[in-house]
Scaffold this motif. Structure first.
Motif, PDB file in Angstrom:
ATOM      1  N   PHE A 100      -4.424   0.864  -2.425  1.00 57.93           N
ATOM      2  CA  PHE A 100      -3.599  -0.565  -2.503  1.00 57.93           C
ATOM      3  C   PHE A 100      -2.637  -1.094  -4.029  1.00 57.93           C
ATOM      4  O   PHE A 100      -3.722  -0.850  -5.448  1.00 57.93           O
ATOM      5  N   LYS A 101      -1.356  -1.570  -3.998  1.00 60.42           N
ATOM      6  CA  LYS A 101      -0.720  -1.990  -4.856  1.00 60.42           C
ATOM      7  C   LYS A 101      -0.854  -3.294  -5.496  1.00 60.42           C
ATOM      8  O   LYS A 101      -1.791  -4.086  -4.616  1.00 60.42           O
ATOM      9  N   THR A 133      -9.435   1.308  -6.542  1.00 57.30           N
ATOM     10  CA  THR A 133      -7.769   0.971  -5.353  1.00 57.30           C
ATOM     11  C   THR A 133      -7.310   1.903  -4.387  1.00 57.30           C
ATOM     12  O   THR A 133      -6.265   1.952  -4.111  1.00 57.30           O
ATOM     13  N   LYS A 156       0.985  -1.439  -0.340  1.00 59.75           N
ATOM     14  CA  LYS A 156       0.457   0.093  -0.413  1.00 59.75           C
ATOM     15  C   LYS A 156       0.929   0.872  -0.034  1.00 59.75           C
ATOM     16  O   LYS A 156       2.516   1.450  -0.380  1.00 59.75           O
ATOM     17  N   GLY A 162      -4.585  -4.629  -5.927  1.00 57.74           N
ATOM     18  CA  GLY A 162      -5.325  -4.031  -5.424  1.00 57.74           C
ATOM     19  C   GLY A 162      -6.655  -3.570  -4.938  1.00 57.74           C
ATOM     20  O   GLY A 162      -6.924  -3.255  -4.164  1.00 57.74           O
TER      21      GLY A 162
END
Ligand code: UDP
Length: 238
Positions: free
Chosen positions: A25-26, A74, A10, A44
């Motif tokens: 969120f990755k 995301t 993140k 994500g």
């Protein structure tokens, strides 16, 4: 947007309000303290939606969380907190490091939940610590720890019940708490609740539906995360 903090999965950005942050969120996935790394398309997006659903559910049941509102695929807006550098792990079933440390059989239901605390330190490799260490290190006061423990137990009861309804066993999970800024008096639940931070097993088949699929090279990682999201969304919107 100014980046405030980048973690493994993140990013946190400042917003035009001092009391709110933007949480991203990755797709990145890491395991074994960052030694194993990859990316999963859509992770994500799935993890953001799951965190949004869970924090919303918990808020509705009276748990104070950092969730403010949904933004897009995301991103979430969250309340700014000072994170207490302690990971709280709640366990209902023997798995992972608990099985290794005790020799207990993986998959055995515990007679009552076990609460563990880990010091958030990449340098030290997140060692397990006790409440007395936390006090001695001044990571949190006794009063704060009591709140953390009380909230973690309530979260466990609520999430265990919710997952049961959608055919999933909540084996264990990790929570993080923070002091609400700027006063830093109130303790609220922060961070994420996702298959990255929970062990989730299908009640019927025992199929692993969480990050262990990545840790153990079991394949179908995103298929399993989607399966969890589909069931959670189905229950939330029912
Ligand atoms: N966990 C986590 N972050 C960590 C360590 C653990 O989210 O840095 C979660 C993990 O996904 C599992 C639970 O906490 O649901 C218990 O993890 P365990 O102590 O068994 O460690 P692991 O062997 O999974 O690293």
């Amino acid at each position: 947007m100014q980046l405030l903090y980048e973690g493994k999965a993140k990013r946190l950005y400042l917003t035009d309000r001092p009391d709110e942050l933007l949480m991203e969120f990755k797709d990145d996935a890491t395991a074994f303290n960052g030694l194993k790394k990859t990316q999963f398309k859509d992770k994500g997006r799935i993890n953001k939606r799951l965190t949004y659903y869970f924090l919303n559910l918990l808020e509705q049941d009276g748990i104070p969380t950092h969730l403010v509102r949904d933004v897009d695929d995301t991103h979430l807006i969250v309340r700014r907190v000072e994170i207490i550098p302690v990971e709280v792990v709640v366990r209902n079933t023997v798995a992972g490091s608990l099985a290794k440390r005790t020799g207990w059989e993986e998959g055995r239901l515990l007679s009552s939940p076990i609460f563990e605390y880990y010091y958030k330190s990449d340098e030290l490799g997140d060692p397990m610590i006790t409440q007395e260490h936390i006090r001695e290190m001044r990571l949190a006061t006794v009063r704060e720890l009591n709140t953390v423990r009380f909230l973690a137990s309530q979260v466990n009861d609520l999430l265990t019940g919710f997952f049961k309804k959608i055919g999933i066993r909540l084996v264990d999970f990790k929570l993080e708490f923070g002091r609400l800024c700027p006063q830093k008096k109130d303790i609220i639940l922060a961070d994420e609740i996702t298959p990255d931070t929970c062990r989730l097993w299908d009640t019927e088949t025992g199929k692993i539906l969480d990050k262990d699929r990545f840790r153990r090279d079991m394949g179908d990682v995103m298929g399993s995360y989607s399966e969890v999201l589909g069931r959670v969304a189905g229950a939330v919107h029912a």
